[in-house]
Design a protein around this motif. Structure first.
Motif, PDB file in Angstrom:
ATOM      1  N   ASP A 290       0.734  -1.233  -0.412  1.00 46.03           N
ATOM      2  CA  ASP A 290      -0.225  -0.061  -0.388  1.00 46.03           C
ATOM      3  C   ASP A 290       1.068   1.593   0.139  1.00 46.03           C
ATOM      4  O   ASP A 290       0.480   2.427  -0.344  1.00 46.03           O
ATOM      5  N   LYS A 291       2.072   1.672   0.802  1.00 44.36           N
ATOM      6  CA  LYS A 291       2.720   2.577   0.780  1.00 44.36           C
ATOM      7  C   LYS A 291       3.900   2.991  -0.828  1.00 44.36           C
ATOM      8  O   LYS A 291       4.132   4.135  -0.304  1.00 44.36           O
ATOM      9  N   ARG A 292       3.710   2.148  -0.707  1.00 48.12           N
ATOM     10  CA  ARG A 292       5.188   1.616  -2.247  1.00 48.12           C
ATOM     11  C   ARG A 292       5.933   2.049  -1.804  1.00 48.12           C
ATOM     12  O   ARG A 292       6.993   2.815  -2.828  1.00 48.12           O
ATOM     13  N   LEU A 293       7.036   1.665  -1.009  1.00 48.23           N
ATOM     14  CA  LEU A 293       7.704   1.809  -0.566  1.00 48.23           C
ATOM     15  C   LEU A 293       9.175   0.750  -0.066  1.00 48.23           C
ATOM     16  O   LEU A 293      10.250   1.377   0.051  1.00 48.23           O
ATOM     17  N   GLY A 294       8.728  -0.275  -0.850  1.00 46.07           N
ATOM     18  CA  GLY A 294       9.402  -1.594  -0.850  1.00 46.07           C
ATOM     19  C   GLY A 294       9.762  -1.894   0.227  1.00 46.07           C
ATOM     20  O   GLY A 294      10.562  -2.658   1.039  1.00 46.07           O
ATOM     21  N   LEU A 295       8.970  -1.606   1.676  1.00 44.80           N
ATOM     22  CA  LEU A 295      10.003  -1.481   3.368  1.00 44.80           C
ATOM     23  C   LEU A 295       8.309  -1.341   3.960  1.00 44.80           C
ATOM     24  O   LEU A 295       8.052  -0.380   3.775  1.00 44.80           O
ATOM     25  N   THR A 296       8.479  -1.703   5.324  1.00 48.78           N
ATOM     26  CA  THR A 296       7.877  -1.388   7.154  1.00 48.78           C
ATOM     27  C   THR A 296       8.744  -1.117   7.938  1.00 48.78           C
ATOM     28  O   THR A 296       9.860  -1.815   7.493  1.00 48.78           O
ATOM     29  N   THR A 297       8.368  -0.312   8.319  1.00 47.73           N
ATOM     30  CA  THR A 297       9.054  -0.384   9.394  1.00 47.73           C
ATOM     31  C   THR A 297       7.954  -0.671  10.789  1.00 47.73           C
ATOM     32  O   THR A 297       7.296  -0.887  10.392  1.00 47.73           O
TER      33      THR A 297
END
Length: 325
Positions: free
Chosen positions: A229-236
């Motif tokens: 969903d956030k399309r940044l290739g990761l999640t914190t």
């Protein structure tokens, strides 16, 4: 029919003659240079530079260098000055007048008004014999050196020496003012140079609703949705105070699949996250972030504050899209 010449030999000879002109110039740097710098530092207005022909071209470059290194400056064409543009020059300014011979008629025509305005006059010429240096407060000289032009006519060595003298003045004033890279950036906001110096991580990072965050007990099916969903290739992965505990990236997922590890969509992210990931400060320059990404072979940085709380994410794509290189 054109004459056959050795182009490389000609180039090296030109370089030798022009280098010699700079060596002659070095012998002319004395207390006059100190006094010129002091006058320029004390200038309450602008440093106005004037010169005809090739001297004018060099003067334009000198004015640009002064202006970009903390000394407000502009070029005034002496011919146009005699037809109204002399209004550019006011009390409080300093005038630098360039003429290799020291005899420019166009500049000499302006001398009465220059004296009337009580504007300090610094001249740049080959020697101090001409009427211009004779009327100057500070007559800077280049010294007598041969022109690189084999005819001895086209200004070559003399314009090179003048340009170098202008640079010595600009650099001396830059150092005296304590001019910094950040000061330089403020006068170069456009283009690659401005972006390298002005853009910081805080200007480009993703924050707020764009920031991917999950808690350590979040199940993997929801973790994958957050990454997608956030399309940044990761999640914190954060605690209730947004303190960074770890990250999980799409690269981690691919590596798990490549290793044929069992992937349980009902497992908590805490079981597979990378703890203590590399982070960066929001005050870091964007170019520094890009260099570190290349060095560490990663595509994103988590941005944290001094308390290790997550405040953003920046990706290599963000940096490249912004023109940082």
């Amino acid at each position: 029919m054109s004459q056959v010449i050795n182009f490389q030999k000609s180039a090296l000879e030109t370089l030798r003659i022009e280098q010699q002109a700079i060596e002659v110039l070095a012998t002319q740097i004395d207390e006059r240079f100190d006094r010129a710098c002091e006058i320029l530092l004390q200038c309450k207005g602008r440093v106005v530079i004037t010169g005809m022909g090739k001297s004018g071209h060099i003067g334009r470059k000198m004015a640009a260098t002064f202006a970009s290194t903390g000394t407000p400056s502009f070029f005034m064409h002496p011919g146009e000055a005699g037809h109204g543009d002399l209004g550019m020059l006011v009390r409080g300014d300093v005038l630098i007048a360039i003429s290799n011979s020291g005899k420019s008629d166009e500049i000499m025509m302006l001398m009465p008004l220059i004296k009337h305005l009580e504007v300090p006059l610094i001249t740049i010429s080959r020697d101090d014999k001409g009427p211009m240096p004779q009327n100057a407060d500070i007559p800077l000289t280049l010294g007598l050196a041969d022109e690189a032009c084999p005819l001895g006519l086209a200004p070559t060595s003399s314009t090179t020496a003048t340009l170098v003298l202008g640079d010595t003045l600009a650099v001396a004033l830059l150092e005296a003012r304590g001019f910094t890279a950040d000061d330089f950036a403020r006068s170069h906001p456009a283009g690659a140079l401005g972006k390298r110096l002005l853009l910081h991580v805080r200007h480009l990072m993703h924050t707020g609703a764009e920031l991917p965050k999950v808690h350590p007990d979040t199940l993997m099916n929801k973790v994958l949705y957050e990454i997608s969903d956030k399309r940044l290739g990761l999640t914190t992965v954060v605690d209730d105070q947004d303190t960074l505990l770890g990250i999980f990236t799409d690269g981690d997922l691919r590596r798990m699949i490549d290793r044929q590890q069992g992937f349980d969509v009902n497992a908590a992210v805490s079981a597979v996250m990378t703890e203590n990931p590399m982070t960066i400060s929001q005050e870091a320059r964007a170019v520094e972030a890009l260099e570190k990404m290349h060095e560490k072979k990663i595509n994103q940085f988590v941005v944290v504050d001094d308390a290790k709380k997550v405040i953003g994410v920046i990706s290599m794509h963000d940096l490249i899209e912004a023109g940082v290189n």
